[in-house]
Enzyme design. Structure first.
Site, PDB file in Angstrom:
ATOM      1  N   GLU A  43       6.336 -35.421 -22.032  1.00  0.00           N
ATOM      2  CA  GLU A  43       7.147 -34.196 -21.980  1.00  0.00           C
ATOM      3  C   GLU A  43       7.978 -34.159 -23.254  1.00  0.00           C
ATOM      4  OE1 GLU A  43       9.879 -33.759 -18.628  1.00  0.00           O
ATOM      5  OE2 GLU A  43      11.107 -32.426 -19.868  1.00  0.00           O
ATOM      6  N   ARG A  47      14.669 -29.534 -27.321  1.00  0.00           N
ATOM      7  CA  ARG A  47      16.088 -29.737 -27.645  1.00  0.00           C
ATOM      8  C   ARG A  47      16.321 -29.901 -29.123  1.00  0.00           C
ATOM      9  NH1 ARG A  47      17.767 -33.985 -22.923  1.00  0.00           N
ATOM     10  NH2 ARG A  47      16.506 -32.900 -21.382  1.00  0.00           N
ATOM     11  N   LYS A 131      10.836 -30.678  -9.877  1.00  0.00           N
ATOM     12  CA  LYS A 131      11.549 -31.802 -10.499  1.00  0.00           C
ATOM     13  C   LYS A 131      12.943 -31.828  -9.880  1.00  0.00           C
ATOM     14  CE  LYS A 131      13.896 -32.131 -14.985  1.00  0.00           C
ATOM     15  NZ  LYS A 131      13.770 -32.066 -16.436  1.00  0.00           N
TER      16      LYS A 131
END
Ligand code: 3PG
Length: 213
Positions: A43, A47, A131
């Site tokens: 993943e 950011r 999640k």
């Protein structure tokens, strides 16, 4: 390339590393080191500036690597990440707009939830795997056990505050399919360009007992 389902992706390994790269070069080295340690699913978060390009590079590293985009917070991120090569998306939370954008561009989504109300919204939109974020801070193992009562069919990929030491306890829960975390890429190892250490941590993570369900 055939579109993979989240239900298949989360079963490709017990741990999904959550990654934020300072540069594309770092992203490529770390992705290669993780893959060398047996990690098949990454993943890569948006950011940092290097996120999208790192997704592109990592996707091309090997046939059996599945790269997802993380920290999806804006609908427009979905198509950008998909174009870069992302095969799935992970978001810290869920909005109808994000859900629709992911659907529109064919990006399977693993959405973040933290409360029963979040879960009701996600289930209403058709999600069967979510999640739990931030997992440890939201209550960790006992939170997941409590959620299994009202939501016995829902499966989780808890992420946030999980470590090599606590991962096995999460993975042993009946409603956990895999866990996410950043412990495979310690800041010090990345700063020292110690890719062997990343591979070692990745190998240890892939060797954790997978969920039995
Ligand atoms: C994050 O928010 O960075 C991910 O959820 C990973 O969390 P962690 O750094 O606590 O593993």
């Amino acid at each position: 390339m055939t579109m993979k389902k989240v239900s298949d992706i989360v079963r490709l390994g017990p741990v999904i590393p959550v990654l934020a790269f300072e540069s594309v070069e770092q992203g490529e080295n770390v992705s290669r080191a993780l893959h060398a340690g047996g990690v098949k699913v990454l993943e890569i978060t948006l950011r940092t500036e290097a996120g999208l390009k790192s997704i592109e590079r990592a996707s091309q590293l090997a046939e059996d690597i599945v790269v997802g985009v993380g920290t999806l917070t804006k609908p427009e991120h979905c198509a950008q990440a998909k174009k870069a090569g992302a095969q799935f998306g992970v978001s810290p939370g869920l909005t109808k707009e994000l859900h629709q954008a992911a659907l529109d561009c064919g990006l399977p989504l693993l959405p973040g939830v933290m409360t029963p109300s979040d879960i009701l919204v996600a289930m209403d939109l058709g999600y069967e795997i979510v999640k739990l974020f931030p997992a440890q801070q939201a209550g960790g193992v006992s939170m997941l056990q409590a959620l299994n009562g009202p939501f016995p069919t829902l499966k989780f990929c808890p992420t946030g505050g999980i470590s090599a030491e606590t991962a096995p306890t999460f993975l042993a829960l009946p409603n956990v399919v895999c866990v996410g975390g950043s412990w495979l890429t310690p800041k010090a190892a990345l700063a020292a360009q110690n890719w062997d250490e990343v591979t070692r941590l990745a190998r240890a993570a892939t060797e954790l007992a997978p969920p039995a369900h």
